[in-house]
Design a protein around this motif. Structure first.
Motif, short mmCIF file in Angstrom:
data_model
loop_
_atom_site.label_atom_id
_atom_site.label_comp_id
_atom_site.label_asym_id
_atom_site.label_seq_id
_atom_site.Cartn_x
_atom_site.Cartn_y
_atom_site.Cartn_z
N THR A 1 0.84 -1.20 -0.16
CA THR A 1 0.11 0.03 -0.09
C THR A 1 0.89 1.47 -0.06
O THR A 1 0.33 2.19 -0.64
CB THR A 1 -0.77 -0.05 1.11
N SER B 1 -0.73 -7.58 -5.58
CA SER B 1 -1.11 -5.90 -5.29
C SER B 1 -2.02 -5.62 -3.82
O SER B 1 -3.13 -6.01 -3.79
CB SER B 1 -1.42 -5.06 -6.27
N SER B 2 -1.55 -4.99 -2.97
CA SER B 2 -2.10 -4.38 -2.10
C SER B 2 -2.82 -2.91 -2.29
O SER B 2 -2.60 -2.55 -3.68
CB SER B 2 -1.39 -4.17 -0.74
N GLY B 3 -3.70 -2.56 -1.45
CA GLY B 3 -3.90 -1.09 -1.80
C GLY B 3 -5.61 -0.91 -1.95
O GLY B 3 -6.03 0.11 -2.22
N ALA B 4 -6.20 -2.09 -1.91
CA ALA B 4 -7.64 -2.14 -2.03
C ALA B 4 -8.21 -0.88 -0.94
O ALA B 4 -9.02 -0.18 -0.96
CB ALA B 4 -8.19 -3.32 -1.76
N VAL B 5 -7.90 -1.34 0.34
CA VAL B 5 -8.52 -0.60 1.53
C VAL B 5 -7.90 1.00 1.26
O VAL B 5 -8.63 1.79 1.63
CB VAL B 5 -7.71 -1.24 2.87
N GLY B 6 -6.40 0.94 1.21
CA GLY B 6 -5.92 2.40 0.97
C GLY B 6 -6.91 3.20 -0.10
O GLY B 6 -7.22 4.37 0.04
N ASN C 1 -5.21 -10.40 -4.98
CA ASN C 1 -5.27 -9.68 -3.63
C ASN C 1 -5.98 -10.61 -2.96
O ASN C 1 -6.53 -11.54 -3.30
CB ASN C 1 -5.74 -8.38 -3.74
N GLU C 2 -5.96 -10.34 -1.46
CA GLU C 2 -6.75 -10.96 -0.72
C GLU C 2 -8.14 -10.50 -0.69
O GLU C 2 -8.40 -9.15 -1.13
CB GLU C 2 -6.37 -10.78 0.85
N ASP D 1 -10.52 -9.00 0.66
CA ASP D 1 -10.60 -8.47 1.96
C ASP D 1 -12.22 -7.94 2.35
O ASP D 1 -12.35 -8.20 3.44
CB ASP D 1 -10.04 -7.09 1.75
N GLY E 1 -4.21 -12.35 6.07
CA GLY E 1 -3.84 -11.28 6.83
C GLY E 1 -2.72 -10.18 6.11
O GLY E 1 -2.74 -9.05 6.51
N ASP E 2 -1.74 -10.65 5.56
CA ASP E 2 -0.84 -9.62 4.96
C ASP E 2 -0.40 -10.27 3.74
O ASP E 2 -0.57 -11.17 3.40
CB ASP E 2 0.43 -9.24 6.08
N ASN E 3 -0.15 -9.11 2.83
CA ASN E 3 0.06 -9.42 1.41
C ASN E 3 1.67 -10.14 1.17
O ASN E 3 1.98 -10.68 0.28
CB ASN E 3 -0.02 -8.47 0.54
N1 GLU Z 1 -5.16 -6.81 1.36
C1 GLU Z 1 -4.73 -5.63 1.71
C2 GLU Z 1 -5.24 -4.30 0.72
O1 GLU Z 1 -5.28 -4.51 -0.40
C3 GLU Z 1 -3.45 -5.32 2.15
C4 GLU Z 1 -2.85 -6.06 3.05
C5 GLU Z 1 -1.27 -5.94 3.26
O2 GLU Z 1 -1.12 -4.52 3.07
O3 GLU Z 1 -0.63 -6.58 3.72
O4 GLU Z 1 -5.50 -3.24 1.29
#
Ligand code: GLU
Length: 372
Positions: A17, A53-58, A137-138, A140, A150-152
């Motif tokens: 993120t 890729s993370s960043g969905a929540v962000g 991605n997870e 989420d 839990g973490d990427n």
């Molecule tokens: N899957 C979460 C997202 O896309 C991120 C998890 C992580 O930062 O490791 O926001």
């Protein structure tokens, strides 16, 4: 070129993120574009690339103008919104380079469950075959604690194992691992090659007072342990550098390289390493323990003393000695009910007993066993 990076074909790249969202809290479009350009160039040089890729929540928080997630449902709502935003950027920017993308949103369940795991693997292989970039991605928005990776950093490791990648690159906000926090200790040594993540290496990442080391580096080391055990190399490097991926492959940038263990594991054994939740356990006698550990043998019904839990053919289980110590992990050929019927029996006896349910001579075949 670093000799360790010869013979690399399939690469999993994990972007966090902090790369997607800038310090001011805005989506970093320039960085996303430069990352995509970098991936496109890597593909042109002949590498297969899978992006985690993370960043969905962000991105969701940016869209919804949320400064801090106060509840789980809010966070999951942000992920639902932000995953679209994120993929829109990926879609638009990859299109500029005439490149198709395919999205997979997974949970730990998809990785632990052998059928889902196989399907995910097949889908990734098919996407790559058709020259499409898998973006993972997870999931989420729906995931619950019990089935969450839990973490990427760890998700990327599990993807590297199931996709049988050769290299896992984690793009971080630091260029690798040091013996201490380089910001506060000028004598901190940079580690460019790590042969094995042992207690000493772990202590570098968890030393008190070393701000950079907690959390972030700890999950990266967990990831290294997983992929290295599965025969895959891992690199941590600074994702903010332009053209970082090309520079890694041309050995033009600082990075920490975690070398794989030399054990060659077959796919099913790799699957076992990705499975953290076992479906049950089997307690075996001393003779069977010796046969498994010393003679690299399969587990036969004759050595089984007790069966615990409910499981089916193809499930992952723990194999324990009479002191309840886990000595191996394995994929079973029979359900717990069937094993209860045949435990302690020699091959001919149990064949007769199971009659038309008889499939294999072994409870766990040696190819499906990992000794702890
Ligand atoms: N899957 C979460 C997202 O896309 C991120 C998890 C992580 O930062 O490791 O926001």
């Amino acid at each position: 070129m670093n000799k360790h990076l010869n013979n690399i074909k399939r690469i999993v790249v994990k972007v966090g993120t902090s790369t997607i969202i800038d310090p001011q809290g805005f989506i970093n479009k320039e960085k996303i574009f430069s990352l995509i350009k970098d991936i496109v160039e890597l593909r042109r040089s002949g590498y297969e690339v899978i992006l985690v890729s993370s960043g969905a929540v962000g991105c969701g928080n940016v869209e919804l103008n949320i400064k801090k997630n106060t509840s789980l449902s809010q966070k999951q709502a942000s992920a639902a919104v932000g995953q679209i935003t994120l993929l829109n950027y990926y879609y638009d920017y990859f299109k500029i380079f005439n490149t198709n993308i395919g999205q997979l949103l997974l949970t730990r369940y998809d990785i632990e469950n052998r059928k889902n795991n196989l399907n995910a693997t097949n889908t990734i292989n098919e996407l790559l075959k058709q020259n499409i970039v898998p973006i993972i991605n997870e999931n989420d928005s729906t995931v619950i604690d019990e089935i969450k990776v839990g973490d990427n950093d760890n998700l990327g490791a599990l993807i590297s194992i199931l996709a049988q990648a050769d290299l896992y690159i984690i793009l971080s906000d630091i260029d690798g691992i040091y013996t201490d926090n380089p910001k506060t200790n000028k004598d901190a040594q940079f580690l460019d090659i790590i042969e094995k993540v042992d207690d000493k290496i772990i202590s570098y990442a968890s030393g008190k007072g070393s701000e950079f080391a907690t959390g972030g580096m700890a999950t990266k080391l967990e990831a290294a342990i997983k992929v290295n055990a599965a025969g895959i190399k891992m690199i941590i490097t600074d994702g903010s550098v332009d053209g970082v991926l090309g520079k890694v492959m041309n050995h033009n940038i600082k990075y920490s390289l975690f070398l794989e263990s030399d054990k060659k594991l077959v796919a099913k054994k790799k699957f076992l390493l990705t499975t953290s939740k076992m479906n049950g356990s089997i307690i075996i006698d001393e003779g069977a323990c010796q046969a498994l550990i010393k003679d690299n043998a399969s587990l036969l019904p004759v050595g089984v003393k007790e069966v615990i839990g409910t499981f089916d053919i193809g499930d992952a289980i723990e194999i324990k000695d009479l002191n309840n110590k886990v000595i191996a992990l394995g994929i079973v050929n029979y359900s717990n009910d069937d094993i209860n019927e045949i435990k302690g029996l020699h091959t001919n006896e149990f064949k007769r007993k199971l009659s038309n349910k008889y499939l294999y001579d072994t409870i766990v075949h040696k190819d499906n066993l990992v000794i702890k």
